[in-house]
Design a protein around this motif. Structure first.
Motif, PDB file in Angstrom:
ATOM      1  N   ARG A 227      32.966  37.901  69.566  1.00 56.98           N
ATOM      2  CA  ARG A 227      33.157  38.464  68.225  1.00 56.98           C
ATOM      3  C   ARG A 227      32.136  37.954  67.209  1.00 56.98           C
ATOM      4  O   ARG A 227      32.183  38.327  66.036  1.00 56.98           O
ATOM      5  N   SER A 228      31.237  37.108  67.645  1.00 56.20           N
ATOM      6  CA  SER A 228      30.188  36.652  66.730  1.00 56.20           C
ATOM      7  C   SER A 228      29.129  37.722  66.511  1.00 56.20           C
ATOM      8  O   SER A 228      28.366  37.670  65.540  1.00 56.20           O
ATOM      9  N   THR A 229      29.083  38.707  67.422  1.00 49.21           N
ATOM     10  CA  THR A 229      28.190  39.858  67.246  1.00 49.21           C
ATOM     11  C   THR A 229      29.002  41.038  66.735  1.00 49.21           C
ATOM     12  O   THR A 229      30.168  41.212  67.108  1.00 49.21           O
ATOM     13  N   ALA A 230      28.396  41.856  65.916  1.00 45.24           N
ATOM     14  CA  ALA A 230      29.139  42.935  65.244  1.00 45.24           C
ATOM     15  C   ALA A 230      29.169  44.234  66.036  1.00 45.24           C
ATOM     16  O   ALA A 230      29.884  45.162  65.673  1.00 45.24           O
ATOM     17  N   THR A 231      28.401  44.355  67.098  1.00 46.33           N
ATOM     18  CA  THR A 231      28.312  45.632  67.811  1.00 46.33           C
ATOM     19  C   THR A 231      28.551  45.460  69.305  1.00 46.33           C
ATOM     20  O   THR A 231      28.501  44.342  69.840  1.00 46.33           O
ATOM     21  N   ASP A 232      28.775  46.611  69.950  1.00 46.28           N
ATOM     22  CA  ASP A 232      28.869  46.687  71.418  1.00 46.28           C
ATOM     23  C   ASP A 232      29.999  45.857  72.018  1.00 46.28           C
ATOM     24  O   ASP A 232      29.869  45.343  73.126  1.00 46.28           O
ATOM     25  N   TRP A 233      31.111  45.715  71.286  1.00 42.26           N
ATOM     26  CA  TRP A 233      32.252  45.023  71.867  1.00 42.26           C
ATOM     27  C   TRP A 233      32.809  45.785  73.057  1.00 42.26           C
ATOM     28  O   TRP A 233      33.268  45.182  74.031  1.00 42.26           O
ATOM     29  N   ASN A 234      32.807  47.117  72.960  1.00 42.87           N
ATOM     30  CA  ASN A 234      33.453  47.934  73.991  1.00 42.87           C
ATOM     31  C   ASN A 234      32.761  47.834  75.342  1.00 42.87           C
ATOM     32  O   ASN A 234      33.278  48.332  76.338  1.00 42.87           O
ATOM     33  N   LYS A 235      31.582  47.191  75.411  1.00 42.29           N
ATOM     34  CA  LYS A 235      30.900  47.023  76.691  1.00 42.29           C
ATOM     35  C   LYS A 235      31.357  45.779  77.431  1.00 42.29           C
ATOM     36  O   LYS A 235      31.176  45.674  78.643  1.00 42.29           O
ATOM     37  N   THR A 236      31.935  44.859  76.704  1.00 38.14           N
ATOM     38  CA  THR A 236      32.329  43.587  77.321  1.00 38.14           C
ATOM     39  C   THR A 236      33.835  43.309  77.249  1.00 38.14           C
ATOM     40  O   THR A 236      34.380  42.657  78.147  1.00 38.14           O
ATOM     41  N   ILE A 237      34.498  43.779  76.190  1.00 44.20           N
ATOM     42  CA  ILE A 237      35.935  43.520  76.049  1.00 44.20           C
ATOM     43  C   ILE A 237      36.665  44.805  75.685  1.00 44.20           C
ATOM     44  O   ILE A 237      36.051  45.785  75.253  1.00 44.20           O
TER      45      ILE A 237
END
Length: 290
Positions: A227-237
């Motif tokens: 969650r420290s990055t603002a983008t591309d969460w849906n690729k990892t979690i």
């Protein structure tokens, strides 16, 4: 069956008489309690009695593994829900009802049988009322579930059983948090505050991660710093909240849920039928006897 004597005195002449003894037999109609219902009732309840004993044993074993039995203050210190409580409550109720049903059937004890049928009937109406209220007040139920889930997110690291329960829920439903992954900011180990020195800072539990079917070993660090990055969460979690996932799961499995409810209700009604029939037999025999 019992018999009684009738003495007939026949006076033939003054100062002489003859005594006749007549024996009459009388057989009760249905003089005994039905063995069929008696042992069906016993067999029905011995399963629940043993199951209740097993649940209680498992609950205390789990507490002993966590050291709760040596330090009972841990029970009050936990801020979330301890699944062991659920196991112990279900086990205790099942054990008591199984005991009342078994002993009541074998000893033909009306008080225990009435207690058994009364409690089963009360539980049935509670289940029915809960289902109706949950359907009528869906908004309030959704809000209560959200608050309950968030409270347990805060206590995620405080109890190993609670941790395993949340991990299982998230992995089975492909979800993370109550509404979204940012709900894990409520946990002291996963929040993104500057004062947090945990290695799990700004992360999520491994159960939120999208796993690769080819992986044979679970990567428990896959959620670090996600969650420290603002983008591309849906690729990892998973980015879907668990409350939303449960709401989507229910309509897809409505027939399964209804089937389970019907089976449980039928088992309860069968138990009540056996108990009330046996009570009727016992009362009938006692009435004929007196």
């Amino acid at each position: 069956m019992f018999f009684y004597l009738v003495i007939v005195v026949n006076i033939k002449a003054p100062c002489s008489f003859m005594v006749q003894v007549k024996m009459h037999y009388y057989r009760y109609e249905n003089a005994e309690v039905s063995c069929c219902y008696k042992y069906l009732m016993f067999s029905y309840n011995i399963i629940f009695w043993l199951a209740g004993t097993a649940f209680i044993a498992i609950g205390f074993w789990a507490w002993s593994e966590k050291g709760v039995l040596s330090d009972l203050t841990q029970v009050t210190r936990l801020h979330g829900f301890d699944p062991v409580w659920g196991v112990l409550v279900v086990g205790t109720i099942t054990f008591i009802l199984g005991f009342a049903g078994c002993v009541g059937a074998l000893r033909e004890n009306i008080c225990l049988l009435k207690f058994f049928s009364g409690v089963i009937g009360f539980i049935f109406f509670l289940e029915l009322a809960a289902a109706v209220l949950a359907f009528v007040f869906q908004g309030q139920v959704r809000e209560w579930m959200n608050d309950f889930f968030l409270a347990n997110v805060k206590a995620y690291r405080e109890d190993i059983d609670l941790q395993n329960l949340i991990d299982s829920l998230q992995r089975l439903n492909n979800c993370c948090g109550a509404k979204d992954p940012n709900d894990w900011d409520l946990n002291v180990y996963f929040n993104c505050s500057k004062s947090n020195l945990s290695r799990e800072k700004c992360g999520v539990p491994f159960s939120c991660c999208i796993s690769d079917p080819a992986d044979t070993v679970v990567n428990t660090q896959c959620g670090y710093d996600v969650r420290s990055t603002a983008t591309d969460w849906n690729k990892t979690i998973y980015i879907k909240g668990c409350i939303i996932a449960l709401e989507e799961w229910l309509p897809r499995n409505l027939y399964i849920v209804a089937g389970v409810f019907i089976i449980i209700s039928l088992l309860q009604m069968v138990g009540i039928f056996f108990a009330r029939t046996l009570i009727g037999d016992i009362e009938k025999v006692k009435f004929n006897y007196y």
